[in-house]
Scaffold this motif. Structure first.
Motif, PDB file in Angstrom:
ATOM      1  N   VAL A 236      44.301  43.080  27.129  1.00 16.07           N
ATOM      2  CA  VAL A 236      43.746  42.152  28.123  1.00 16.07           C
ATOM      3  C   VAL A 236      44.863  41.583  28.994  1.00 16.07           C
ATOM      4  O   VAL A 236      44.754  41.516  30.228  1.00 16.07           O
ATOM      5  CB  VAL A 236      42.957  41.020  27.438  1.00 16.07           C
ATOM      6  CG1 VAL A 236      42.586  39.942  28.453  1.00 16.07           C
ATOM      7  CG2 VAL A 236      41.706  41.573  26.768  1.00 16.07           C
ATOM      8  N   ALA A 237      45.969  41.188  28.349  1.00  9.80           N
ATOM      9  CA  ALA A 237      47.087  40.582  29.082  1.00  9.80           C
ATOM     10  C   ALA A 237      47.696  41.560  30.080  1.00  9.80           C
ATOM     11  O   ALA A 237      47.979  41.212  31.230  1.00  9.80           O
ATOM     12  CB  ALA A 237      48.149  40.090  28.104  1.00  9.80           C
ATOM     13  N   ILE A 238      47.881  42.803  29.661  1.00 11.11           N
ATOM     14  CA  ILE A 238      48.534  43.774  30.535  1.00 11.11           C
ATOM     15  C   ILE A 238      47.639  44.135  31.724  1.00 11.11           C
ATOM     16  O   ILE A 238      48.119  44.350  32.839  1.00 11.11           O
ATOM     17  CB  ILE A 238      48.952  45.031  29.735  1.00 11.11           C
ATOM     18  CG1 ILE A 238      50.032  45.801  30.501  1.00 11.11           C
ATOM     19  CG2 ILE A 238      47.785  45.945  29.447  1.00 11.11           C
ATOM     20  CD1 ILE A 238      50.660  46.910  29.681  1.00 11.11           C
ATOM     21  N   ILE A 239      46.319  44.167  31.511  1.00 15.96           N
ATOM     22  CA  ILE A 239      45.394  44.433  32.621  1.00 15.96           C
ATOM     23  C   ILE A 239      45.435  43.299  33.634  1.00 15.96           C
ATOM     24  O   ILE A 239      45.499  43.523  34.856  1.00 15.96           O
ATOM     25  CB  ILE A 239      43.960  44.626  32.090  1.00 15.96           C
ATOM     26  CG1 ILE A 239      43.852  45.952  31.327  1.00 15.96           C
ATOM     27  CG2 ILE A 239      42.944  44.610  33.227  1.00 15.96           C
ATOM     28  CD1 ILE A 239      42.525  46.153  30.621  1.00 15.96           C
ATOM     29  N   LEU A 240      45.430  42.056  33.154  1.00 19.60           N
ATOM     30  CA  LEU A 240      45.446  40.896  34.052  1.00 19.60           C
ATOM     31  C   LEU A 240      46.740  40.830  34.857  1.00 19.60           C
ATOM     32  O   LEU A 240      46.725  40.590  36.069  1.00 19.60           O
ATOM     33  CB  LEU A 240      45.257  39.610  33.242  1.00 19.60           C
ATOM     34  CG  LEU A 240      43.874  39.412  32.599  1.00 19.60           C
ATOM     35  CD1 LEU A 240      43.867  38.143  31.753  1.00 19.60           C
ATOM     36  CD2 LEU A 240      42.793  39.332  33.672  1.00 19.60           C
ATOM     37  N   ILE A 241      47.883  41.064  34.180  1.00 19.70           N
ATOM     38  CA  ILE A 241      49.172  40.983  34.883  1.00 19.70           C
ATOM     39  C   ILE A 241      49.320  42.139  35.865  1.00 19.70           C
ATOM     40  O   ILE A 241      49.840  41.966  36.976  1.00 19.70           O
ATOM     41  CB  ILE A 241      50.339  40.967  33.877  1.00 19.70           C
ATOM     42  CG1 ILE A 241      50.254  39.724  32.978  1.00 19.70           C
ATOM     43  CG2 ILE A 241      51.678  40.966  34.615  1.00 19.70           C
ATOM     44  CD1 ILE A 241      51.295  39.688  31.882  1.00 19.70           C
ATOM     45  N   ALA A 242      48.849  43.333  35.493  1.00 19.00           N
ATOM     46  CA  ALA A 242      48.908  44.477  36.410  1.00 19.00           C
ATOM     47  C   ALA A 242      48.075  44.203  37.661  1.00 19.00           C
ATOM     48  O   ALA A 242      48.499  44.495  38.788  1.00 19.00           O
ATOM     49  CB  ALA A 242      48.420  45.747  35.708  1.00 19.00           C
TER      50      ALA A 242
END
Length: 463
Positions: free
Chosen positions: A176-182
């Protein structure tokens, strides 16, 4: 296996644990800088082809060997053919070497996570911050120790209560974190002092579009070596980890489906990591920021977060906490491979082995962490680069031993025990192994040739 009661609770627990091993420092630290170094889209194209072919073959082989033999790597190959005993020893030695430095890199990530959590984002963006940290013996050693001890505690708790439980918690949060930051990185826009505006979408183009005009034979071989080494590191193949995890997989689990899910998850996270890091660095630093190499995460990114204004420290905090999760799940898998082998060799309990290994690797991690200060040295490597203690261990394990193991393993499976030995195990639960023809062709004819080329290149014979 010595610890017969150890197993994953089911397919989901296994896939998350295996994905946790695969998704780690290789995705967030190694993948973006290799992509930037090797021409963006050119590297991505070659990497994706290799994942769908070699990655699929190597991961299927390791998992099937583990589940069919019910032995860890040091004895699994010997049970396939007594003449292959040396291959088990080599496979065991790879995580032994990797473990010497993995907690050091994990300690670096932990240091930055602490810096952002405690409001020191501005200090972390300073030019000398990273060098000052890794050359400080007490601080570098302390963070390596903390990360190593955390890893040992989780492995001490066992397969289901420790490794699987940790992975079930961390992997969804990481995704979830990597999708949001990307997504946030792609929305960025910055106008420099010369009035030039750069956007995240332009950075995405730099990241994704291949430039075939740069492609020469030498460039292709270098990209091939980098992409294959990334697959070894990222999918945790040819290092005994997936053989060990295969031992813990129940017979009714669909291995074919699991292999596809692990490859897909790992590749997806790697692509997202590049999408998260490269466009943001391009926006605030242009093409010059891409030249940071291995320091991309620890030098360039903190500067990017500092340039984002008020939201920067929060984005940086989320990123380094996420990176810490990824590093931890991978470090756990490396220590577990060593622990499982030692339990089988010495007929010892998990608790005893973990305590001993925890102490041994805590000491070794400190020595490697001090390789940039007290024990600083520069050694020329056969591939034309120079390195410190950490680089030497990485080169021996990742660039040299893994291609040798894959070459020998391909010959063993393809020509001695035959590919159907693996295929039978992949179809044990009643499912049909897709692309059986591809597996047979690659393991017999393609893998030995490619691995031989990589070995020659790694040893400096073919540059």
């Amino acid at each position: 296996m010595h610890e017969n009661s150890s197993s994953f609770s089911g397919q989901m627990g296994f896939v998350l644990a295996a994905a946790g091993s695969a998704v780690g420092v290789g995705n967030l630290w190694r993948f973006p800088y290799l992509t930037a170094k090797d021409g963006g889209g050119l590297f991505l194209l070659i990497y994706l082809i290799l994942v769908m072919t070699f990655g699929y073959v190597l991961l299927s082989s390791d998992l099937a060997i583990g589940r069919r033999t019910q032995k860890n790597s040091i004895r699994a190959y010997q049970s396939m053919d007594p003449r292959a005993w040396f291959l088990g020893v080599l496979t065991f030695l790879v995580p032994v070497l990797i473990m010497t430095y993995y907690a050091v890199i994990g300690g670096w990530i932990l240091k930055y996570a602490v810096a952002f959590v405690t409001g020191q984002a501005g200090a972390a963006a300073a030019d000398a911050y990273f060098v000052s940290f890794i050359t400080n013996p007490w601080e570098a050693g302390l963070y390596a120790v903390l990360f190593m001890l955390l890893t040992a505690v989780i492995v001490y708790r066992g397969v289901e209560k420790g490794i699987e439980k940790c992975s079930r918690l961390m992997m969804p949060v990481l995704l979830v974190a990597i999708i949001l930051i990307a997504g946030y990185s792609l929305s960025l826009s910055y106008t420099d002092a010369d009035g030039v505006t750069r956007t995240g979408l332009q950075g995405l183009g730099v990241y994704m579009m291949p430039d075939f005009a740069q492609l020469t034979l030498g460039k292709f071989l270098q990209i091939l070596l980098d992409a294959m080494s990334q697959i070894f590191f990222s999918l945790s193949v040819s290092m005994g980890i997936m053989i060990t995890y295969g031992c813990y997989v129940r017979k009714d689990v669909n291995l074919n489906q699991s292999v596809s899910q692990i490859c897909l998850f790992d590749t997806f996270v790697g692509l997202l990591a590049g999408m998260m890091i490269i466009p943001s660095i391009f926006v605030f630093s242009g093409m010059e920021g891409m030249a940071a190499g291995p320091k991309l995460m620890f030098v360039s990114l903190p500067k990017v977060f500092a340039s984002m204004g008020a939201v920067g420290p929060f984005i940086g905090m989320a990123f380094f906490i996420m990176a810490g999760f990824a590093a931890l799940t991978s470090c756990i898998s490396v220590l577990e491979a060593i622990t499982a082998n030692c339990m089988e060799i010495f007929r010892a309990r998990r608790e005893t082995v973990t305590r001993v290994l925890g102490i041994v690797y805590t000491v070794i991690s400190v020595v490697i962490a001090l390789g940039y200060s007290v024990f600083y040295l520069e050694v020329g490597l056969p591939n034309g680069t120079t390195g410190q203690l950490l680089d030497i261990m990485d080169y021996i394990s990742n660039s040299c031993m893994m291609p040798v193991i894959s070459l020998c393993s391909a010959v063993l499976i393809g020509w001695i025990v035959k590919p159907d030995w693996i295929i039978e195990e992949m179809e044990r639960d009643g499912s049909v192994m897709p692309r059986k023809w591809l597996y047979r062709f690659i393991i017999r004819y393609v893998a030995p040739v490619i691995m031989l080329i990589l070995c020659l290149q790694a040893f400096g014979i073919l540059l």
